[in-house]
Write an enzyme that holds these catalytic residues in place. Structure first.
Site, PDB file in Angstrom:
ATOM      1  N   LYS A 165       0.831  -1.196   0.000  1.00 49.94           N
ATOM      2  CA  LYS A 165       0.000   0.000   0.000  1.00 49.94           C
ATOM      3  C   LYS A 165       0.870   1.251   0.000  1.00 49.94           C
ATOM      4  O   LYS A 165       2.011   1.238   0.449  1.00 49.94           O
ATOM      5  CB  LYS A 165      -0.964   0.035   1.188  1.00 49.94           C
ATOM      6  CG  LYS A 165      -0.315   0.276   2.549  1.00 49.94           C
ATOM      7  CD  LYS A 165      -0.508   1.702   3.033  1.00 49.94           C
ATOM      8  CE  LYS A 165       0.060   1.905   4.429  1.00 49.94           C
ATOM      9  NZ  LYS A 165       1.365   2.596   4.437  1.00 49.94           N
ATOM     10  N   PRO A 195       9.536  -4.350  -1.330  1.00 47.75           N
ATOM     11  CA  PRO A 195      10.780  -3.997  -0.646  1.00 47.75           C
ATOM     12  C   PRO A 195      10.587  -3.915   0.867  1.00 47.75           C
ATOM     13  O   PRO A 195       9.525  -3.535   1.353  1.00 47.75           O
ATOM     14  CB  PRO A 195      11.157  -2.649  -1.242  1.00 47.75           C
ATOM     15  CG  PRO A 195       9.923  -2.134  -1.907  1.00 47.75           C
ATOM     16  CD  PRO A 195       9.138  -3.327  -2.314  1.00 47.75           C
ATOM     17  N   VAL A 196      11.646  -4.309   1.594  1.00 44.11           N
ATOM     18  CA  VAL A 196      11.589  -4.383   3.056  1.00 44.11           C
ATOM     19  C   VAL A 196      11.882  -3.012   3.663  1.00 44.11           C
ATOM     20  O   VAL A 196      12.692  -2.247   3.142  1.00 44.11           O
ATOM     21  CB  VAL A 196      12.614  -5.429   3.560  1.00 44.11           C
ATOM     22  CG1 VAL A 196      12.674  -5.453   5.078  1.00 44.11           C
ATOM     23  CG2 VAL A 196      12.250  -6.806   3.024  1.00 44.11           C
ATOM     24  N   LEU A 231       5.724   0.666   2.900  1.00 48.25           N
ATOM     25  CA  LEU A 231       4.708   0.136   1.975  1.00 48.25           C
ATOM     26  C   LEU A 231       3.851  -0.956   2.620  1.00 48.25           C
ATOM     27  O   LEU A 231       3.134  -1.661   1.922  1.00 48.25           O
ATOM     28  CB  LEU A 231       5.390  -0.423   0.716  1.00 48.25           C
ATOM     29  CG  LEU A 231       6.215   0.581  -0.102  1.00 48.25           C
ATOM     30  CD1 LEU A 231       6.966  -0.140  -1.225  1.00 48.25           C
ATOM     31  CD2 LEU A 231       5.318   1.667  -0.686  1.00 48.25           C
ATOM     32  N   GLY A 255       5.210  -5.909   5.775  1.00 49.27           N
ATOM     33  CA  GLY A 255       4.993  -6.849   6.869  1.00 49.27           C
ATOM     34  C   GLY A 255       3.529  -6.963   7.236  1.00 49.27           C
ATOM     35  O   GLY A 255       3.013  -8.069   7.473  1.00 49.27           O
ATOM     36  N   SER A 256       2.837  -5.836   7.263  1.00 46.25           N
ATOM     37  CA  SER A 256       1.414  -5.827   7.642  1.00 46.25           C
ATOM     38  C   SER A 256       0.559  -6.620   6.669  1.00 46.25           C
ATOM     39  O   SER A 256      -0.354  -7.346   7.067  1.00 46.25           O
ATOM     40  CB  SER A 256       0.907  -4.387   7.721  1.00 46.25           C
ATOM     41  OG  SER A 256       1.552  -3.685   8.756  1.00 46.25           O
ATOM     42  N   ASP A 309      -1.751  -0.964  10.191  1.00 45.06           N
ATOM     43  CA  ASP A 309      -2.012  -1.116   8.759  1.00 45.06           C
ATOM     44  C   ASP A 309      -2.722  -2.419   8.405  1.00 45.06           C
ATOM     45  O   ASP A 309      -3.213  -2.575   7.289  1.00 45.06           O
ATOM     46  CB  ASP A 309      -0.695  -1.057   7.966  1.00 45.06           C
ATOM     47  CG  ASP A 309      -0.162   0.362   7.822  1.00 45.06           C
ATOM     48  OD1 ASP A 309      -0.973   1.309   7.853  1.00 45.06           O
ATOM     49  OD2 ASP A 309       1.061   0.515   7.675  1.00 45.06           O
TER      50      ASP A 309
END
Length: 313
Positions: free
Chosen positions: A11, A99-100, A104, A107-108, A141
């Site tokens: 996102k 990308p970590v 964005l 993880g969520s 998120d």
């Protein structure tokens, strides 16, 4: 063994305004959140044991209880122990494409996919609102990532009001893979510098939220007016992140000069994005920016806005 495969979209924030403090230590926010097609693939497989095993192709992603996907599985175990006893544990495999540490919600969205996957695997029959309610326990998120699309988010980001989906535009994303920004640092620094502007009475907070609901940004989304949307992009965290990270500030400037509808940092960064009318325009901007900054650590992605949250393949 039963298996489900899911797509977990990233996102971006089209709008992020920090209004004030909250008693729980978070900040009172008003945001417009937008799903994009760039996403991770999550496989959830019954393993016939009583354990949760987490696998990922990215070396920087933890494989223990500090990972939100692991915590999502543990939450489901704690909430539904009888189903866990009946169906057993799971192997969770994350094919990381987002990308970590990029702002964005990578993880969520993976955590949201685990909630949805276990709902299916264990035949729980939970609704989207019920899954979102569980997601609140994992992170701000996660509730948005469950459903996706386009939404106004208030509170600390967990209160959602879906609005007209905006899936016609394209987006260029750019991030230095050797750079990350601490979200707690960004909010703490913003408070130190701009805390005097905070509104901390409930009436004022509700008023600011309703202004966004009825304002020109939501109207532009309803009209699918890409040019107007690009002009109205806003992220308060840029005020503290860009001065501290000149590389990110330069990247934003280069992308702005390359064209498009509008350019902004997503979340607490350090990803910068540019909205575009078409894929060809996005590819041209990506090429122009890559030529302007010759840095092997700088990565680009071209993708489209999406009306989808977690999807089963």
């Amino acid at each position: 063994m039963r298996t489900y495969r899911l797509i977990a979209p990233a996102k971006i924030n089209l709008y992020l305004e920090i209004i004030g403090d909250r008693p729980d230590g978070y900040h009172e926010l008003v945001m417009i959140l937008q799903s994009i097609e760039l996403g991770d693939q999550i496989e959830i497989r019954s393993n016939g044991t009583q354990t949760i095993n987490l696998h990922c192709n990215h070396p920087l992603v933890p494989r223990n209880q500090t990972n939100i996907s692991y915590r999502a599985a543990q939450l489901m175990v704690d909430q539904f122990p009888e189903r866990f006893a009946n169906y057993g544990g799971v192997d969770i495999t994350i094919d990381k494409q987002i990308p970590v540490a990029a702002g964005l919600a990578g993880g969520s969205t993976d955590g949201a996919a685990v909630l949805l996957g276990l709902n299916l695997l264990w035949e729980l029959g939970l609704t989207i609102p019920q899954l979102q309610s569980l997601g609140e326990k994992l992170g701000s998120d996660v509730p948005f990532c469950v459903r996706g699309g386009t939404a106004i988010a208030t509170g600390r980001g967990e209160k959602l009001d879906p609005i007209q989906d905006l899936d016609s535009l394209w987006v260029v994303l750019a991030k230095y893979n050797n750079l990350s920004v601490s979200t707690p640092w960004a909010y703490k620094t913003y408070k130190q510098q701009f805390g005097h502007t905070y509104i901390n009475d409930l009436t004022g907070i509700q008023s600011r939220s309703s202004q966004l609901h009825s304002g020109s940004f939501v109207q532009a989304i309803s009209d699918k007016d890409g040019k107007k949307i690009g002009q109205l992009l806003q992220n308060d965290l840029e005020k503290v992140v860009l001065p501290e990270y000149p590389q990110v500030a330069q990247l934003k400037e280069i992308l702005q000069q390359a064209g498009g509808l509008g350019t902004m940092m997503s979340g607490s960064g350090p990803t910068i994005f540019t909205l575009c009318q078409s894929q060809s325009e996005a590819e041209t901007i990506k090429k122009t920016a890559r030529q302007a900054i010759q840095d092997p650590n700088l990565e680009f992605w071209v993708t489209q806005l999406s009306s989808n949250g977690i999807q089963v393949i």
